[in-house]
Design a protein around this motif. Structure first.
Motif, PDB file in Angstrom:
ATOM      1  N   THR A   7     -39.419  10.452  -0.935  1.00  0.00           N
ATOM      2  CA  THR A   7     -39.146  11.781  -1.490  1.00  0.00           C
ATOM      3  C   THR A   7     -40.402  12.633  -1.625  1.00  0.00           C
ATOM      4  O   THR A   7     -40.396  13.814  -1.242  1.00  0.00           O
ATOM      5  N   PRO A   8     -41.522  12.086  -2.171  1.00  0.00           N
ATOM      6  CA  PRO A   8     -42.745  12.907  -2.218  1.00  0.00           C
ATOM      7  C   PRO A   8     -43.206  13.383  -0.849  1.00  0.00           C
ATOM      8  O   PRO A   8     -43.679  14.516  -0.705  1.00  0.00           O
ATOM      9  N   TYR A  33     -41.182  16.262   0.124  1.00  0.00           N
ATOM     10  CA  TYR A  33     -41.630  17.449  -0.610  1.00  0.00           C
ATOM     11  C   TYR A  33     -42.819  18.108   0.092  1.00  0.00           C
ATOM     12  O   TYR A  33     -42.891  19.341   0.215  1.00  0.00           O
ATOM     13  N   ASP A  51     -41.615  20.161   2.961  1.00  0.00           N
ATOM     14  CA  ASP A  51     -41.062  21.446   2.536  1.00  0.00           C
ATOM     15  C   ASP A  51     -42.169  22.458   2.232  1.00  0.00           C
ATOM     16  O   ASP A  51     -42.077  23.630   2.598  1.00  0.00           O
ATOM     17  N   ARG A  52     -43.206  22.009   1.553  1.00  0.00           N
ATOM     18  CA  ARG A  52     -44.239  22.936   1.066  1.00  0.00           C
ATOM     19  C   ARG A  52     -45.258  23.322   2.133  1.00  0.00           C
ATOM     20  O   ARG A  52     -45.856  24.390   2.064  1.00  0.00           O
ATOM     21  N   ALA A  67     -41.545  26.783  -3.237  1.00  0.00           N
ATOM     22  CA  ALA A  67     -40.771  26.117  -4.285  1.00  0.00           C
ATOM     23  C   ALA A  67     -40.289  27.150  -5.293  1.00  0.00           C
ATOM     24  O   ALA A  67     -40.901  28.200  -5.471  1.00  0.00           O
ATOM     25  N   ARG A  89     -40.415  19.813  -9.587  1.00  0.00           N
ATOM     26  CA  ARG A  89     -40.764  19.853  -8.165  1.00  0.00           C
ATOM     27  C   ARG A  89     -39.872  18.926  -7.353  1.00  0.00           C
ATOM     28  O   ARG A  89     -39.353  19.319  -6.303  1.00  0.00           O
ATOM     29  N   LEU A  90     -39.722  17.697  -7.805  1.00  0.00           N
ATOM     30  CA  LEU A  90     -38.913  16.729  -7.069  1.00  0.00           C
ATOM     31  C   LEU A  90     -37.466  16.822  -7.566  1.00  0.00           C
ATOM     32  O   LEU A  90     -36.958  15.938  -8.247  1.00  0.00           O
ATOM     33  N   ALA A 103     -35.358  22.628  -0.082  1.00  0.00           N
ATOM     34  CA  ALA A 103     -35.750  21.243  -0.363  1.00  0.00           C
ATOM     35  C   ALA A 103     -35.156  20.251   0.628  1.00  0.00           C
ATOM     36  O   ALA A 103     -34.892  19.109   0.281  1.00  0.00           O
ATOM     37  N   GLN A 138     -37.428  16.912   0.945  1.00  0.00           N
ATOM     38  CA  GLN A 138     -37.351  15.904  -0.108  1.00  0.00           C
ATOM     39  C   GLN A 138     -35.949  15.307  -0.229  1.00  0.00           C
ATOM     40  O   GLN A 138     -35.798  14.120  -0.570  1.00  0.00           O
ATOM     41  N   TYR A 139     -34.901  16.079   0.078  1.00  0.00           N
ATOM     42  CA  TYR A 139     -33.553  15.509   0.043  1.00  0.00           C
ATOM     43  C   TYR A 139     -33.358  14.500   1.176  1.00  0.00           C
ATOM     44  O   TYR A 139     -32.704  13.465   0.988  1.00  0.00           O
TER      45      TYR A 139
END
Length: 409
Positions: free
Chosen positions: A63-64, A67, A70-71, A195, A201-202, A337, A340-341
């Motif tokens: 997951t991190p 993330y 995404d960012r 975000a 965040r998560l 997201a 992370q998803y």
């Protein structure tokens, strides 16, 4: 050939990159155990412990890493992950001890986690929403082709059985990741998604209905262990079927996935259709378990027929389960997201892979036919639980408009 390839554009670029990467991956999967034990000198226990550590690292990092995709832009992160993975793979040729194996393996696991999370976000950013599940299906079919080709190529190095031949196979894997990274540069850059100004965040790890689906789907994925772990042991120890049938059933599975995964994904583009496919998958896999259970203590010809029928029922369930997971994981993810998803969704698959060996060997092999039936009931239950969980998830979110998909650079 047109049936096996998506239309020209981002989906075909992703398919070509996947093919190149998985050919290299197949060479490593086929030769890794022999290289680590015969050439490096590790014990079987050390290899097993290392693989468990790497699986845990991948589980925690999924997951991190999504993330980050995404960012910072998923195409960029995926290319960086491939470059890092290539470097780590090349470093395997220098490993001479268990601590070095752990260090390189953990680095590789982190790179793989970043690649997985970024891949889902790349698909979300480069492919229109209605074509994402279909694209995933093409990638899975391509993965099966690539792994099979790589494993066949690895047979040459394994037959030579020298350190130099194993090193050559490792370097093939490293070069394949470099080549895949080069292919992905043909995709247009996918801009990072900012975000939300407020909130965690998560967010995927706070999304209880999505996590519930992830656990159910991960436990459902234990069915992969039926074919790869339980069935070979069952055939060898509990049936009169010839052992060469194991290879035939694995070949049938691979061929069916390559030919029919895209077709099986139809109707799973929306979460309601995907949830129904998950329910069907549980029923099909349960039917396979019943057929496998019936194959013990019967004449050879009957056992072969039951095992083949069971393998066909299993692969049908596998096709539906895979397509359902993609449709639900894309459909429930907020537009900001996807990475992370997809990383959280991969956690479920990692969980299933970690618990499957113990569960399927205990029930199917140690308990025999009753254990197969218990597994069947479990898969039915898991499949039946998915639709209400998906409805719960749908009630807790407002779907956001998707950004326009990018094309090929």
């Amino acid at each position: 050939m047109r049936r096996l390839l998506p239309e020209p554009g981002p989906a075909r670029v992703l398919t070509l990159a996947t093919l190149v990467r998985t050919v290299g991956r197949g060479t490593w999967l086929a030769a890794s155990a022999l290289f680590l034990t015969r050439s490096v000198g590790l014990s079987v226990g050390q290899v097993g412990l290392g693989l468990s550590v790497f699986a845990l690292v991948g589980l925690v990092a999924s997951t991190p890493m999504g993330y980050l995709a995404d960012r910072h832009g998923p195409r960029r992160i995926q290319i960086v992950a491939l470059l890092a993975g290539s470097g780590m793979t090349a470093l395997l040729t220098t490993v001479r001890s268990f601590p070095a194996f752990l260090a390189v393996g953990i680095g590789t696991a982190l790179a793989s986690a970043a690649y997985r999370g970024a891949q889902g976000a790349v698909i979300a950013g480069a492919i229109p929403a209605e074509q994402r599940v279909r694209t995933r299906a093409y990638l899975r079919a391509t993965t099966n082709v690539g792994i099979s080709v790589g494993a066949a190529l690895a047979g040459i190095g394994i037959a030579v059985d020298t350190r130099a031949s194993f090193v050559a196979l490792i370097l093939v894997n490293a070069v394949s990741e470099l080549a895949a990274a080069a292919i992905l540069t043909r995709l247009a850059p996918i801009p990072p998604v900012p975000a939300p100004a407020t909130g965690p965040r998560l967010v995927a790890l706070r999304d209880r209905p999505f996590l519930a689906f992830t656990v159910l789907d991960g436990l459902m994925s234990m069915h992969f262990g039926l074919l790869n772990i339980a069935l070979p042991l069952w055939i060898a120890q509990h049936t009169s079927a010839p052992r060469w049938l194991i290879s035939v059933l694995l070949l049938v599975n691979t061929t069916m996935v390559v030919l029919f995964q895209v077709r099986a994904s139809r109707g799973t583009e929306q979460i309601t259709g995907a949830a129904r496919a998950s329910r069907r998958a549980g029923l099909a896999i349960a039917a396979a378990c019943a057929l496998f259970a019936a194959s013990g203590s019967v004449p050879t010809s009957v056992a072969i027929a039951l095992l083949v029928a069971g393998a066909l029922a299993h692969v049908i369930g596998e096709l539906w389960h895979s397509a359902a997971g993609w449709g639900i994981s894309f459909g429930l993810a907020p537009a900001h997201a996807h990475g992370q998803y997809q990383g959280a969704y991969a956690m479920g698959m990692e969980l299933g892979g970690m618990v499957a060996p113990v569960v399927v060997t205990t029930l199917a092999v140690a308990w025999g036919a009753p254990g197969w039936l218990v597994l069947g009931v479990m898969f039915v239950g898991l499949g039946l639980l998915v639709p209400p969980v998906v409805r719960w998830a749908a009630r807790t979110r407002t779907l956001e408009p998707e950004a326009e998909a990018v094309g090929v650079a």
